[in-house]
Design a protein around this motif. Structure first.
Motif, PDB file in Angstrom:
ATOM      1  N   ASN B 430     -22.378 -56.847 -20.518  1.00  0.00           N
ATOM      2  CA  ASN B 430     -21.193 -56.235 -21.135  1.00  0.00           C
ATOM      3  C   ASN B 430     -19.900 -56.741 -20.516  1.00  0.00           C
ATOM      4  O   ASN B 430     -18.911 -56.972 -21.213  1.00  0.00           O
ATOM      5  N   ILE B 431     -19.906 -56.921 -19.200  1.00  0.00           N
ATOM      6  CA  ILE B 431     -18.697 -57.427 -18.540  1.00  0.00           C
ATOM      7  C   ILE B 431     -18.334 -58.791 -19.127  1.00  0.00           C
ATOM      8  O   ILE B 431     -17.183 -59.058 -19.478  1.00  0.00           O
ATOM      9  N   ILE B 432     -19.334 -59.644 -19.271  1.00  0.00           N
ATOM     10  CA  ILE B 432     -19.064 -60.991 -19.781  1.00  0.00           C
ATOM     11  C   ILE B 432     -18.668 -60.943 -21.250  1.00  0.00           C
ATOM     12  O   ILE B 432     -17.735 -61.610 -21.690  1.00  0.00           O
ATOM     13  N   ALA B 433     -19.372 -60.092 -22.013  1.00  0.00           N
ATOM     14  CA  ALA B 433     -19.067 -60.008 -23.445  1.00  0.00           C
ATOM     15  C   ALA B 433     -17.648 -59.471 -23.665  1.00  0.00           C
ATOM     16  O   ALA B 433     -17.000 -59.801 -24.651  1.00  0.00           O
ATOM     17  N   SER B 434     -17.169 -58.654 -22.723  1.00  0.00           N
ATOM     18  CA  SER B 434     -15.872 -58.012 -22.959  1.00  0.00           C
ATOM     19  C   SER B 434     -14.692 -58.838 -22.442  1.00  0.00           C
ATOM     20  O   SER B 434     -13.549 -58.482 -22.655  1.00  0.00           O
ATOM     21  N   THR B 435     -14.962 -59.931 -21.734  1.00  0.00           N
ATOM     22  CA  THR B 435     -13.866 -60.723 -21.160  1.00  0.00           C
ATOM     23  C   THR B 435     -13.833 -62.088 -21.841  1.00  0.00           C
ATOM     24  O   THR B 435     -14.667 -62.937 -21.550  1.00  0.00           O
ATOM     25  N   PRO B 436     -12.872 -62.290 -22.726  1.00  0.00           N
ATOM     26  CA  PRO B 436     -12.870 -63.556 -23.480  1.00  0.00           C
ATOM     27  C   PRO B 436     -12.585 -64.777 -22.614  1.00  0.00           C
ATOM     28  O   PRO B 436     -12.975 -65.882 -22.952  1.00  0.00           O
ATOM     29  N   LYS B 437     -11.902 -64.583 -21.483  1.00  0.00           N
ATOM     30  CA  LYS B 437     -11.530 -65.726 -20.659  1.00  0.00           C
ATOM     31  C   LYS B 437     -12.355 -65.712 -19.365  1.00  0.00           C
ATOM     32  O   LYS B 437     -12.515 -64.673 -18.744  1.00  0.00           O
ATOM     33  N   ALA B 438     -12.862 -66.886 -19.009  1.00  0.00           N
ATOM     34  CA  ALA B 438     -13.607 -66.958 -17.754  1.00  0.00           C
ATOM     35  C   ALA B 438     -12.633 -67.321 -16.636  1.00  0.00           C
ATOM     36  O   ALA B 438     -12.487 -68.480 -16.277  1.00  0.00           O
ATOM     37  N   ASP B 439     -11.938 -66.322 -16.107  1.00  0.00           N
ATOM     38  CA  ASP B 439     -10.946 -66.597 -15.062  1.00  0.00           C
ATOM     39  C   ASP B 439     -11.480 -66.158 -13.696  1.00  0.00           C
ATOM     40  O   ASP B 439     -12.607 -65.686 -13.585  1.00  0.00           O
ATOM     41  N   SER B 440     -10.631 -66.300 -12.681  1.00  0.00           N
ATOM     42  CA  SER B 440     -11.132 -66.024 -11.331  1.00  0.00           C
ATOM     43  C   SER B 440     -11.498 -64.556 -11.163  1.00  0.00           C
ATOM     44  O   SER B 440     -12.374 -64.196 -10.389  1.00  0.00           O
ATOM     45  N   LYS B 441     -10.831 -63.721 -11.947  1.00  0.00           N
ATOM     46  CA  LYS B 441     -11.132 -62.291 -11.853  1.00  0.00           C
ATOM     47  C   LYS B 441     -12.576 -62.035 -12.327  1.00  0.00           C
ATOM     48  O   LYS B 441     -13.343 -61.311 -11.679  1.00  0.00           O
ATOM     49  N   LEU B 442     -12.892 -62.648 -13.448  1.00  0.00           N
ATOM     50  CA  LEU B 442     -14.259 -62.484 -13.972  1.00  0.00           C
ATOM     51  C   LEU B 442     -15.265 -63.079 -12.996  1.00  0.00           C
ATOM     52  O   LEU B 442     -16.306 -62.480 -12.705  1.00  0.00           O
ATOM     53  N   GLU B 443     -14.921 -64.264 -12.502  1.00  0.00           N
ATOM     54  CA  GLU B 443     -15.843 -64.935 -11.580  1.00  0.00           C
ATOM     55  C   GLU B 443     -16.147 -64.057 -10.377  1.00  0.00           C
ATOM     56  O   GLU B 443     -17.290 -63.940  -9.953  1.00  0.00           O
ATOM     57  N   LYS B 444     -15.118 -63.429  -9.884  1.00  0.00           N
ATOM     58  CA  LYS B 444     -15.305 -62.568  -8.721  1.00  0.00           C
ATOM     59  C   LYS B 444     -16.211 -61.383  -9.075  1.00  0.00           C
ATOM     60  O   LYS B 444     -17.076 -60.979  -8.288  1.00  0.00           O
ATOM     61  N   ALA B 445     -15.976 -60.864 -10.269  1.00  0.00           N
ATOM     62  CA  ALA B 445     -16.742 -59.683 -10.673  1.00  0.00           C
ATOM     63  C   ALA B 445     -18.221 -60.009 -10.876  1.00  0.00           C
ATOM     64  O   ALA B 445     -19.094 -59.213 -10.538  1.00  0.00           O
ATOM     65  N   ILE B 446     -18.497 -61.162 -11.435  1.00  0.00           N
ATOM     66  CA  ILE B 446     -19.896 -61.440 -11.793  1.00  0.00           C
ATOM     67  C   ILE B 446     -20.665 -62.154 -10.690  1.00  0.00           C
ATOM     68  O   ILE B 446     -21.900 -62.227 -10.761  1.00  0.00           O
ATOM     69  N   LEU B 447     -19.956 -62.661  -9.690  1.00  0.00           N
ATOM     70  CA  LEU B 447     -20.650 -63.451  -8.659  1.00  0.00           C
ATOM     71  C   LEU B 447     -21.868 -62.731  -8.047  1.00  0.00           C
ATOM     72  O   LEU B 447     -22.979 -63.253  -8.106  1.00  0.00           O
ATOM     73  N   PRO B 448     -21.687 -61.520  -7.494  1.00  0.00           N
ATOM     74  CA  PRO B 448     -22.878 -60.892  -6.875  1.00  0.00           C
ATOM     75  C   PRO B 448     -23.943 -60.566  -7.912  1.00  0.00           C
ATOM     76  O   PRO B 448     -25.141 -60.633  -7.613  1.00  0.00           O
ATOM     77  N   GLU B 449     -23.507 -60.233  -9.110  1.00  0.00           N
ATOM     78  CA  GLU B 449     -24.469 -59.852 -10.145  1.00  0.00           C
ATOM     79  C   GLU B 449     -25.304 -61.058 -10.583  1.00  0.00           C
ATOM     80  O   GLU B 449     -26.509 -60.970 -10.761  1.00  0.00           O
ATOM     81  N   LEU B 450     -24.608 -62.190 -10.761  1.00  0.00           N
ATOM     82  CA  LEU B 450     -25.326 -63.392 -11.183  1.00  0.00           C
ATOM     83  C   LEU B 450     -26.252 -63.909 -10.077  1.00  0.00           C
ATOM     84  O   LEU B 450     -27.342 -64.406 -10.347  1.00  0.00           O
ATOM     85  N   GLU B 451     -25.798 -63.764  -8.838  1.00  0.00           N
ATOM     86  CA  GLU B 451     -26.668 -64.170  -7.712  1.00  0.00           C
ATOM     87  C   GLU B 451     -27.933 -63.338  -7.708  1.00  0.00           C
ATOM     88  O   GLU B 451     -29.042 -63.847  -7.542  1.00  0.00           O
ATOM     89  N   TRP B 452     -27.742 -62.052  -7.941  1.00  0.00           N
ATOM     90  CA  TRP B 452     -28.905 -61.146  -7.999  1.00  0.00           C
ATOM     91  C   TRP B 452     -29.865 -61.583  -9.125  1.00  0.00           C
ATOM     92  O   TRP B 452     -31.065 -61.713  -8.923  1.00  0.00           O
ATOM     93  N   LEU B 453     -29.286 -61.841 -10.285  1.00  0.00           N
ATOM     94  CA  LEU B 453     -30.123 -62.158 -11.442  1.00  0.00           C
ATOM     95  C   LEU B 453     -30.840 -63.499 -11.255  1.00  0.00           C
ATOM     96  O   LEU B 453     -32.017 -63.645 -11.589  1.00  0.00           O
ATOM     97  N   ALA B 454     -30.080 -64.475 -10.709  1.00  0.00           N
ATOM     98  CA  ALA B 454     -30.671 -65.801 -10.544  1.00  0.00           C
ATOM     99  C   ALA B 454     -31.793 -65.791  -9.513  1.00  0.00           C
ATOM    100  O   ALA B 454     -32.724 -66.601  -9.594  1.00  0.00           O
ATOM    101  N   ASN B 455     -31.709 -64.893  -8.550  1.00  0.00           N
ATOM    102  CA  ASN B 455     -32.727 -64.865  -7.487  1.00  0.00           C
ATOM    103  C   ASN B 455     -33.846 -63.865  -7.753  1.00  0.00           C
ATOM    104  O   ASN B 455     -34.730 -63.697  -6.921  1.00  0.00           O
ATOM    105  N   LEU B 456     -33.797 -63.237  -8.892  1.00  0.00           N
ATOM    106  CA  LEU B 456     -34.800 -62.225  -9.214  1.00  0.00           C
ATOM    107  C   LEU B 456     -36.178 -62.871  -9.278  1.00  0.00           C
ATOM    108  O   LEU B 456     -36.368 -63.892  -9.929  1.00  0.00           O
ATOM    109  N   LYS B 457     -37.122 -62.255  -8.606  1.00  0.00           N
ATOM    110  CA  LYS B 457     -38.454 -62.875  -8.567  1.00  0.00           C
ATOM    111  C   LYS B 457     -39.424 -62.267  -9.593  1.00  0.00           C
ATOM    112  O   LYS B 457     -40.598 -62.588  -9.590  1.00  0.00           O
ATOM    113  N   MET B 458     -38.930 -61.377 -10.440  1.00  0.00           N
ATOM    114  CA  MET B 458     -39.841 -60.689 -11.353  1.00  0.00           C
ATOM    115  C   MET B 458     -40.123 -61.516 -12.603  1.00  0.00           C
ATOM    116  O   MET B 458     -39.281 -62.267 -13.073  1.00  0.00           O
ATOM    117  N   GLU B 459     -41.318 -61.350 -13.133  1.00  0.00           N
ATOM    118  CA  GLU B 459     -41.667 -61.973 -14.406  1.00  0.00           C
ATOM    119  C   GLU B 459     -40.874 -61.275 -15.512  1.00  0.00           C
ATOM    120  O   GLU B 459     -40.561 -60.087 -15.418  1.00  0.00           O
TER     121      GLU B 459
END
Lengths: 336, 754
Positions: B430-459
C-alpha cells in the motif's frame, strides 16, 4: 407416349432403391451403467441398430497422479450382449502431455487389460476399439505411438474420433494411424455463452467443411442428439448442466425467461441438483431436427460420399424424446 | 480399520462428453500455484481444519487435489483410541500391526488363543506384550477385531483408481451379511462398556449401509444416537446414516446429517462436503427447518458458500444469525482469494502474473458487503475484516482507505506470526501503491520492509508473498524508469533497452564495483539479475560485431575462461548453411569466444598487411557471417543480455535484432576477398557468398523488420529473387565452383535455368 412409361418407372424405382440403401445406423452409449430402458430399446429395434459404440472408461493423468488411471469404468448388464459393441476409450489429452514415451507400452497393456476385463464380465468379444482423444500438435506423436502399439498387441481394428479442427489442420496435428476415423460433427464452437450454439453452428461449420474432402482416412460421421444447459455468471460460463430438463424452469417463480433460449435466476436457489446464484443465466443448447438434416446436406456436399455409417451421440432416452421418432430415419436417408 | 462410503464419488468424475473445446473455468495463470496470484494467506485467518476448502483455481481440494483417504483416514486415531482403552499394557506398535496389517485369519487365531480355545499364537505375534498379560479388555478387543476385519471385506475398496479396479469392485454382495449382522447386534446388545458399545453400533450401522436392510439402518441409528458422546465415532456412524437417507432420496435428512458431520468431525469434512448435495429448493428449505439452532443453520450456509461459491450470500445469512460466528472466516478468505484473481495480470518483464491495481467496478459488491461488516465491528476477528477491507480497497486503487483499514487492523492484530507477516506485507504494498514518485522519502520508508521481504526464508505456499514482491520490483522499476534513474530501474526489473546505451553499462559497472554502498543501494544491487562479467561479455560481443576486435579482446579477456566454447568451426563457409552439420563435423581446434576473437584479429592484421589477402579476408568474412544469427556460431553472441535459443530473427529482442542479423561486416570482407581474388574459382566463390549476405539482408529488411509478420499475415514477397551475386556468378559457368553451386543449391539452379 405410353410405351416409354414403364422404363421410366423402372429407372425411378431403381434410383429410389439405390438411394434408400441406407448406411448403417449406430449410437454412442456414454453412461457409466450400461442398461437400456424400454424407450431406448424400442428406438434401437425400430431402426434395426445392431452395433453400438460404448464408452468403457476414461483415461486421465491427473496433476497429482503418478501414472495414468482409468476413470469410472462402465458397469454393463447383460443387455449389452445383444449388440456388436465397439469399446470407446476417452483419453484426456493431458495424459499424453505428461506421459513419458517410454511408458507407452505400460499404458497400452493396462488399457487392453481393463477392456478385456469389462468384455469378460459379459462374455462379449469385440473385434474393434475406438480411441477418443482431442490430441494436439504437442501430443500427436505419443498418441499415434500408443495406437500403433495397441494394434501390435491386440491386432484389432482401431478407429479414432476426429475433430473438425484436426481435419482442417491435418498438417499440424497429423493423421492418426487408424483403420478409420469418426468425424465428430459437433462441439465446434467455444463454450462461452454467446449467442452461438457451441454444439452446432452452421457459420462455424462452414469454416471447416471444405477441408473434409481431402482428409486421407475412411470416415464415419457422428451427429449430436444431445442437449445441455450452460450456467452463465458475469458473462462467463461457470457450469455445464448435463441432461437437464429445460421445461422445469418454465413454471418456477425463481426464474424468468430472459430470451427464447435463456432463463435467468431471480433469486438464488437449488434446482435439479444445481445451485444458481441470483442473476445467473441458463442457456439451452441443442440441435433441432432441421439442423441435423442441414448437417447431412453439408456432409453430402463435402465428403465425396465417403461416409461409412452414421453414429448418433448419445443413446439416452432424455435425448431421444426431444425428437420425433422418425428423425433418425430421415437424417439417414438424407445422407448420400 | 478403514472405511469408504462415497459411492457416488465414483460415478461423478466421468468425462461427461467428448468435448473438443473445453470451458475454461477460473484457472489462474498458466500452471502457477493453484491459488493463482495471491497475497492473502488463508492460513493467517482460518482454522487449519478447513484447509482442503481454501480457494483453489483448479483442484477439487486445496493442496490434496482429491480425497484419497477413504480407506485410511482413521487408522491412526483407531490405534490411539484402543491404546487408551487397553491402558498401559498395549504397545502402540503392536496395536498398529493388529489393527492395520494383520489378516482376518491371524486375528481369529489370536482371539482363539486369548479365549483359551487354542494354545498357540500366530508366529508374527508370539513376541507381543499384549498377549503376555491377557485380561478381559484384551479379549474384548480381539473379539471385536475379528468382526471388524470381517466387515472390511465390504467396507474397504482398496483401490484408488488402479487398473484392477473392475476386478476388485466386482465382489458382489457380501454373502454372510445376515450372520454378521446378528452377531454384531448381539455384541452391541450385551456390551456394557460404552467405548465398546459405540464401536459395535458403528460396525452394525456400517454393515446395514452396505448390506441392507436399509430401514433397519435408519431405526438403529435414530434409536441409539442419543446414547453416545458426540465424538469421531459418533459422526462416522452418522455419516453412514446420512448415506442411507441419500440412497432413499431423503435429501433433506441426508444433507442435514452431512452438515452435522461437517461441523462435528474435521477428519470427515471432505466426505461430508462431497456428499452434501441439495436437489431442489424445497429440500434445502426443509433441511434448514430441521436445524435445532442457529449454529446448525450457520453450518448449512457455510457449506453452501463453500460448495457453490456463493460466499457473500452465505456470509450474509451467517452474520445475520451470529456476527461472532467463526464459520465466516473460511468464507471471507475464499471470497478474497477468488476476488484477487480478478486483479491479476500477466507481466512480460517478470514473466509471471502480478497484482493489477485497477479502478473499476470489479468486486464492488464484495467490498460493499465486507466493509459494512467491518464497520459494524462485531465479528469474532475484527482484524481479519479490517485487513480484508483494506486489501480490497488497495486492489481498487483506494490506498487512503486501505491505509486507514490497515491501521484499524493493527490495533487488534493477534500475536501469531502469520497474522503479523500478512499485515506487514499488505502495508508495504500500500505504501508503494500510494506514492507515485519514488523519492528518498519513499526509499527510506520501504528500506527495512524490503530488506525483510527479500530475506524472508518462507516458501510462498506457507506465506504468499512472491507475487507481492514481484509487483513491488516491477512497480519501482517503472517509477525509476520514468524518473530516468535507470540503474535503479534495471536493478529492480531487468530490461534489455538499458543495454543499448554503453554509458548505462559503464555506469552499472561502476555502481556494482562501488565500495561502501548505502543500505538502499545495497538492497537494489542485490535485486540486480546480472553480474559485471555479463556486462563485460556483452560489451565484447557488441564491439566485435562492430569490427572493433582489439577492444573486444580486452573486454573478453577480463572474463574467466574466455567465454563459452563454440560448437562448430566458425571459419567454415558453406554453400548452404547447415549449423547441425558444422556442429557435428570433427574439429581440430575448438574455439572459445576469446580465442576466436584473437584468431580473427590475426587475420584482420594480415589482410591489412597485404598477406594472403584473399584467404584471410574470406576466412574473416566467414567468421563475421557465422557470429550473426545466420551463422553456425550463434553461441558467440548468446548471453544473459542478448538472450539465447533464437529460433528465428523474430524471437530476438527488438533492441538486438538488427545487431545480431546485420550482414555489413561479412559483406565487407567478402568484398575485400573478391577484390583480392585472382582466379575465376575464387571470384565465383566470392559472388556466391555475397549473394547469401544479400539474401539475408533482404529478409531482414522486408520480413523480420515487422514483428506482426511472425504469426499470420506476412507481406506479399516474391518466391524468387535473383541476387546481384547470382547475376555476377553467371560469368563463371565453367568453374568447378559454379558446377558445385548448381548441384548443391536448388535456388541457384532455378535461377541459372532462367
Amino acid at each position: 407416349m405410353k410405351k416409354y412409361w414403364w422404363p421410366l418407372l423402372l429407372i425411378m424405382v431403381l434410383t429410389a432403391a439405390c438411394r434408400h440403401q441406407n448406411k448403417p445406423l449406430s449410437f454412442y452409449y456414454w453412461k457409466t451403467q450400461f442398461t437400456l430402458n424400454d424407450y431406448e430399446k424400442s428406438v434401437l429395434n425400430e431402426h434395426a441398430v445392431t452395433s453400438l459404440y460404448v464408452r468403457y472408461f476414461d483415461v486421465d493423468f491427473k496433476p497429482d497422479g503418478k501414472e495414468p488411471e482409468p476413470v469410472s469404468p462402465i458397469k454393463p448388464d447383460s443387455s449389452i450382449r445383444a449388440y456388436r459393441v465397439t469399446p470407446v476409450i476417452f483419453i484426456r489429452n493431458r495424459t499424453f502431455e505428461r506421459l513419458e514415451a517410454t511408458t507407452i507400452p505400460m499404458l497400452v497393456k493396462n488399457v487392453a487389460f481393463l477392456v478385456n476385463l469389462i468384455n469378460q464380465s459379459q462374455g462379449i468379444r469385440p473385434q474393434q476399439i475406438q480411441f477418443d482423444c482431442d490430441w494436439t500438435e504437442r501430443t500427436r506423436d505419443k498418441f499415434f505411438e500408443f495406437i500403433k502399439q495397441y494394434r501390435a498387441l491386440t491386432n484389432q481394428t482401431i478407429s479414432a474420433t476426429i475433430r473438425l479442427h484436426q481435419v482442417k489442420y491435418k498438417e499440424i496435428t497429423g493423421v492418426p494411424p487408424v483403420d478409420y476415423g469418426v468425424l465428430m460433427y459437433y462441439n465446434m464452437g467455444a463454450i462461452n455463452g454467446d449467442n452461438n450454439n457451441s454444439i452446432y453452428e452452421k457459420s462455424i461449420a462452414d469454416k471447416y467443411n471444405t477441408y473434409i474432402k481431402s482428409y486421407p482416412l475412411a470416415m464415419d460421421v457422428a451427429l449430436p442428439v444431445f442437449s445441455w444447459g450452460l450456467t452463465i455468471r458475469n458473462g462467463k460460463v461457470v457450469e455445464l448442466l448435463n441432461k437437464i430438463n429445460f421445461s422445469q424452469f418454465e413454471n418456477d417463480s425463481n426464474f424468468i425467461k430472459a430470451a427464447s433460449d435463456r432463463y435467468q435466476a431471480k433469486h438464488a436457489c437449488f434446482k435439479g441438483g444445481y445451485y444458481f446464484k441470483e442473476n445467473d443465466q441458463i442457456k439451452q443448447e441443442h440441435v433441432p431436427a432441421s439442423d441435423l438434416l442441414d448437417i447431412t446436406n453439408q456432409i453430402n456436399k463435402n465428403t465425396n460420399h465417403k461416409i461409412g455409417k452414421l453414429i448418433f451421440y448419445d443413446l439416452d432416452s432424455t435425448n431421444l424424446v426431444q425428437y420425433e421418432r422418425d428423425v433418425f430415419e430421415k437424417v439417414l436417408s438424407n445422407l448420400n | 480399520m478403514k472405511e469408504m462410503f462415497s459411492k457416488k464419488y465414483l460415478a461423478t468424475l466421468i468425462s461427461t462428453f467428448a468435448v473438443g473445446t473445453g470451458i475454461i473455468l477460473a484457472c489462474a495463470g498458466d500452471w502457477g500455484p493453484e491459488y493463482g496470484t495471491s497475497s492473502f494467506t488463508p492460513e493467517a485467518f482460518v482454522d487449519s481444519g478447513y484447509r482442503p476448502f481454501f480457494y483453489s483455481g483448479y483442484s477439487m481440494y486445496y493442496d490434496i487435489g482429491y480425497d484419497t483417504k477413504h480407506d485410511s483416514r482413521f487408522n491412526e486415531s483407531n490405534v490411539n483410541d484402543w491404546s487408551t482403552y487397553l491402558g498401559n499394557g498395549a504397545p502402540v506398535a503392536e496395536l498398529q500391526h493388529l489393527l492395520n496389517t494383520t489378516t482376518l485369519g491371524s486375528i481369529d487365531s489370536a482371539a482363539n488363543y486369548a479365549s483359551g480355545k487354542t494354545k498357540t499364537l500366530p508366529a508374527s505375534m508370539q513376541s507381543f506384550q499384549l498377549f503376555k498379560k491377557l485380561n478381559s479388555k484384551t479379549t474384548s478387543f480381539l473379539n471385536y477385531l475379528v468382526l471388524a476385519k470381517k466387515s472390511e471385506e465390504f467396507a474397504i475398496s482398496n483401490v484408488q483408481y488402479s487398473w484392477e479396479y473392475e476386478e476388485k469392485k466386482k465382489r458382489g454382495p457380501y454373502a454372510n451379511a445376515a450372520a454378521l449382522n446378528a452377531k454384531l447386534l448381539s455384541e452391541f446388545t450385551i456390551a456394557k462398556d460404552p467405548f465398546l458399545k459405540q464401536r459395535y453400533w458403528f460396525q452394525l450401522e456400517r454393515s446395514y449401509y452396505f448390506n441392507a436392510p436399509t430401514q433397519k439402518a435408519i431405526e438403529f441409528f435414530e434409536s441409539n444416537e442419543k446414547a453416545f458422546p458426540k465424538n469421531d465415532m459418533y459422526y462416522r456412524t452418522m455419516a453412514y446414516a446420512a448415506g442411507i437417507y441419500y440412497t432413499l432420496k431423503n435429501y433433506t435428512k441426508a444433507n442435514y446429517y452431512y452438515s452435522r458431520v461437517f461441523e462435528g468431525c474435521a477428519a470427515l469434512r471432505t466426505v461430508a462436503h462431497y456428499s452434501f448435495h441439495p436437489q431442489e429448493q424445497a429440500d434445502w428449505n426443509a433441511t434448514l427447518a430441521l436445524c435445532a439452532n442457529n449454529e446448525e443453520k450457520a453450518t448449512l450456509w457455510q457449506m453452501l458458500g463453500i460448495y457453490y461459491g456463493d460466499d457473500v450470500r452465505a456470509m450474509q445469512e451467517i452474520y445475520t444469525m451470529n456476527p461472532k460466528s467463526e464459520k465466516l472466516n473460511i468464507l471471507l478468505a475464499r471470497a478474497i482469494n477468488r476476488q484477487e484473481q480478478e486483479f491479476s495480470l500477466w507481466n512480460d518483464g517478470i514473466r509471471d502474473n502480478i497484482i493489477n491495481v485497477k479502478k473499476d467496478t470489479t468486486g464492488n459488491n464484495l467490498l460493499a458487503f465486507v466493509s459494512r461488516i467491518t464497520q459494524a465491528g462485531n465479528t469474532s476477528a475484527p482484524w481479519m475484516w479490517h485487513t480484508a477491507t483494506g486489501y480490497l480497497y488497495m486492489l481498487k486503487g483506494n490506498t487512503a482507505k486501505a491505509a486507514a483499514s490497515y491501521a484499524q487492523a493493527e490495533k487488534k492484530l493477534p500475536k501469531a506470526e502469520l497474522a503479523q507477516l500478512q499485515l506487514r506485507l499488505l502495508k508495504l504494498i500500500n505504501i508503494i501503491a500510494s506514492t507515485p514518485k519514488a523519492d528518498s522519502k519513499l526509499e527510506k520508508a520501504i528500506l527495512p520492509e524490503l530488506e525483510w521481504l527479500a530475506n524472508l526464508k518462507m516458501e510462498d505456499g506457507e506465506f504468499r508473498h512472491s507475487s507481492a514482491l514481484n509487483w513491488i520490483k516491477q512497480t519501482l522499476s517503472e517509477r525509476y524508469k520514468a524518473q530516468k534513474e535507470f540503474i535503479k530501474a534495471v536493478c529492480y526489473s531487468n530490461y534489455t533497452g538499458f543495454y543499448i546505451n554503453n554509458s548505462n553499462i559503464e555506469a552499472m559497472k561502476s555502481f556494482l564495483a562501488k565500495p561502501n554502498k548505502t543500505p538502499y543501494e545495497a538492497l537494489y544491487a542485490k535485486f540486480y539479475a546480472l553480474t559485471t562479467n555479463d556486462l563485460l561479455e556483452f560489451q565484447a560481443i557488441d564491439l566485435a560485431l562492430h569490427d572493433k576486435l582489439d577492444e573486444a579482446i580486452v573486454k573478453m579477456e577480463s572474463i574467466p575462461n574466455g567465454g563459452a566454447t563454440l560448437p562448430g568451426n566458425p571459419f567454415n563457409g558453406r554453400l548452404q548453411d547447415c549449423h547441425d552439420c558444422d556442429h557435428e563435423a570433427p574439429q581440430k581446434i575448438k574455439y572459445t569466444k576469446l580465442s576466436l576473437l584473437k584468431k580473427m584479429k590475426d587475420m584482420k592484421d594480415k589482410v591489412k598487411a597485404g598477406q594472403d589477402v584473399y584467404t584471410n579476408a574470406m576466412l574473416l568474412a566467414n567468421a563475421f557471417y557465422n557470429i550473426t544469427h545466420y551463422g553456425n556460431a550463434r553461441a558467440f553472441y548468446e548471453g544473459r543480455i542478448t538472450g539465447e535459443y533464437h529460433y528465428s530473427p523474430f524471437s530476438i529482442g527488438n533492441e538486438f535484432r538488427n545487431m545480431l542479423t546485420d550482414m555489413t561486416l561479412a559483406n565487407k570482407y567478402y568484398t575485400q576477398g573478391l577484390n583480392a581474388a585472382k582466379t575465376d574459382e575464387q571470384k565465383a566463390k566470392c559472388y556466391f557468398m555475397l549473394a547469401k549476405c544479400e539474401r539475408n539482408k533482404y529478409y531482414n529488411d522486408s520480413l523480420y523488420i515487422n514483428r506482426t509478420y511472425e504469426y499470420g499475415d506476412q507481406p506479399s514477397m516474391p518466391d524468387f529473387k535473383a541476387w546481384d551475386g547470382f547475376r555476377s556468378l553467371k560469368q563463371y559457368k565453367t568453374t568447378k565452383f559454379y558446377q558445385e553451386a548448381i548441384r548443391e543449391c536448388g535456388y541457384f539452379r532455378t535461377y541459372s535455368q532462367r
